[in-house]
Motif scaffolding. Structure first.
Motif, PDB file in Angstrom:
ATOM      1  N   LEU A   7       0.855  -1.174   0.000  1.00  0.00           N
ATOM      2  CA  LEU A   7       0.000   0.000   0.000  1.00  0.00           C
ATOM      3  C   LEU A   7       0.888   1.220   0.000  1.00  0.00           C
ATOM      4  CD1 LEU A   7      -0.099   1.535   3.030  1.00  0.00           C
ATOM      5  CD2 LEU A   7      -1.294  -0.572   3.603  1.00  0.00           C
ATOM      6  N   GLN A 119      -3.600   3.905 -11.989  1.00  0.00           N
ATOM      7  CA  GLN A 119      -4.327   3.903 -10.718  1.00  0.00           C
ATOM      8  C   GLN A 119      -5.826   3.812 -10.968  1.00  0.00           C
ATOM      9  OE1 GLN A 119      -2.136   7.145  -8.577  1.00  0.00           O
ATOM     10  NE2 GLN A 119      -3.092   6.187  -6.799  1.00  0.00           N
ATOM     11  N   ALA A 121      -9.140   0.729 -10.435  1.00  0.00           N
ATOM     12  CA  ALA A 121      -9.483  -0.554  -9.824  1.00  0.00           C
ATOM     13  C   ALA A 121      -9.185  -1.701 -10.779  1.00  0.00           C
ATOM     14  CB  ALA A 121     -10.958  -0.565  -9.429  1.00  0.00           C
ATOM     15  N   ILE A 142      -3.657  -3.211  -9.307  1.00  0.00           N
ATOM     16  CA  ILE A 142      -4.318  -2.367  -8.319  1.00  0.00           C
ATOM     17  C   ILE A 142      -5.521  -3.108  -7.741  1.00  0.00           C
ATOM     18  CG2 ILE A 142      -5.458  -0.142  -7.926  1.00  0.00           C
ATOM     19  CD1 ILE A 142      -2.513   0.105  -8.630  1.00  0.00           C
ATOM     20  N   SER A 143      -5.766  -2.916  -6.450  1.00  0.00           N
ATOM     21  CA  SER A 143      -6.894  -3.571  -5.787  1.00  0.00           C
ATOM     22  C   SER A 143      -8.212  -3.240  -6.481  1.00  0.00           C
ATOM     23  CB  SER A 143      -6.967  -3.120  -4.327  1.00  0.00           C
ATOM     24  OG  SER A 143      -8.182  -3.530  -3.730  1.00  0.00           O
ATOM     25  N   TYR A 146     -10.126  -0.235  -5.100  1.00  0.00           N
ATOM     26  CA  TYR A 146      -9.608   1.136  -5.211  1.00  0.00           C
ATOM     27  C   TYR A 146     -10.682   2.087  -5.724  1.00  0.00           C
ATOM     28  CZ  TYR A 146      -7.188   5.183  -7.099  1.00  0.00           C
ATOM     29  OH  TYR A 146      -6.812   6.468  -7.391  1.00  0.00           O
ATOM     30  N   SER A 150      -8.651   7.980  -3.231  1.00  0.00           N
ATOM     31  CA  SER A 150      -8.355   7.263  -1.987  1.00  0.00           C
ATOM     32  C   SER A 150      -7.007   7.704  -1.426  1.00  0.00           C
ATOM     33  CB  SER A 150      -8.333   5.752  -2.237  1.00  0.00           C
ATOM     34  OG  SER A 150      -9.586   5.287  -2.676  1.00  0.00           O
ATOM     35  N   THR A 153      -3.485   3.407  -1.586  1.00  0.00           N
ATOM     36  CA  THR A 153      -3.691   2.557  -2.757  1.00  0.00           C
ATOM     37  C   THR A 153      -3.071   1.195  -2.489  1.00  0.00           C
ATOM     38  OG1 THR A 153      -3.662   4.434  -4.287  1.00  0.00           O
ATOM     39  CG2 THR A 153      -3.230   2.255  -5.215  1.00  0.00           C
ATOM     40  N   TYR A 155      -2.068  -2.619  -3.718  1.00  0.00           N
ATOM     41  CA  TYR A 155      -1.779  -3.304  -4.973  1.00  0.00           C
ATOM     42  C   TYR A 155      -0.974  -4.569  -4.697  1.00  0.00           C
ATOM     43  CZ  TYR A 155       2.938  -1.300  -4.589  1.00  0.00           C
ATOM     44  OH  TYR A 155       4.194  -0.961  -4.151  1.00  0.00           O
TER      45      TYR A 155
END
Length: 240
Positions: A7, A119, A121, A142-143, A146, A150, A153, A155
């Motif tokens: 993160l 960046q 989701a 990336i999650s 996301y 946010s 971040t 990942y």
């Protein structure tokens, strides 16, 4: 394949620290030391030479440059990204430290994400991390949770290859057999300082030892072992 969860706080304040440690550098740089010098890997068809004499590099003890812990300060990449650095710059810095922690051998590193890190989701980006001239591609995802804006971040970073490091291989050989009173005369091929390799795949390089009970008649002989690399270490397997 094991992945690293990370993160990054987008608004976090970075602290610049001046000091000794691993730092980014020229991708083509090579380190020198008693562990051996860089070389080219044999072709896939290359066979292990017939046992009968020591190989090019005698292994007589642990390698001084190999650290015991992945948290050793020598594996830090300094300076850290400056305040206000982009998300991509922060990821590139993090990836260099991730690779160094896995190898446990300080060295020159650099990282580059050619198209940046997207960046969004579930977005996937590719970055390249170089250690002493050996380049390992990483996949950055990336999650899925996301959301734009946010503060943090999350990942996952997944290396697509590993690195065979000469000093790490020599050190691992010594650690594997040093307690055996029936084994002596450890030696290896002259390994490259660093070479990107596929995990759990034969590298084409070899080491060997003299075993008191080896040989067809069990009265002593050299035993040849091949080299593979996994995510965090070097493995040896007997060549027959």
């Amino acid at each position: 394949m094991r992945i690293s969860k990370n993160l990054i706080g987008l608004a976090a304040v970075g602290i610049l620290v001046a000091g000794c440690g691993s730092s980014s550098g020229d991708d083509s740089a090579r380190s020198t030391g008693s562990a051996g010098s860089a070389g080219q890997a044999p072709s896939e068809e290359a066979k292990a030479p017939e046992p009968g004499a020591d190989l090019a590099v005698p292994v007589t003890g642990p390698q001084a440059d190999v650290v015991a812990s992945s948290s050793d300060p020598k594996l830090k990449v300094l300076p850290k990204p400056a305040n206000g650095a982009s998300f991509t710059e922060k990821v590139e810095h993090k990836l260099q430290e991730d690779l160094l922690r896995r190898l446990k051998v300080p060295g020159k590193t650099s990282a580059n994400c050619p198209d940046g890190v997207t960046q969004k989701a579930s977005a996937v980006s590719i970055c390249n991390v170089t250690y002493e001239g050996a380049t390992v591609p990483y996949e950055i995802e990336i999650s899925e949770k996301y959301k734009p804006g946010s503060f943090l971040t999350f990942y996952n970073s997944t290396p697509k290859q590993s690195v065979l490091v000469a000093k790490a291989a020599y050190d691992r050989l010594w650690a594997s057999y040093k307690g055996r009173t029936d084994i002596s005369k450890l030696s290896c091929d002259e390994l490259p300082v660093a070479k990107a390799v596929d995990e759990e795949t034969e590298t084409g390089f070899h080491c060997q030892y003299w075993g008191e009970h080896a040989g067809d008649e069990g009265n002593g002989g050299f035993v040849k072992v091949g080299i593979k690399v996994n995510r965090h270490n070097v493995d040896f397997f007997e060549v027959r």
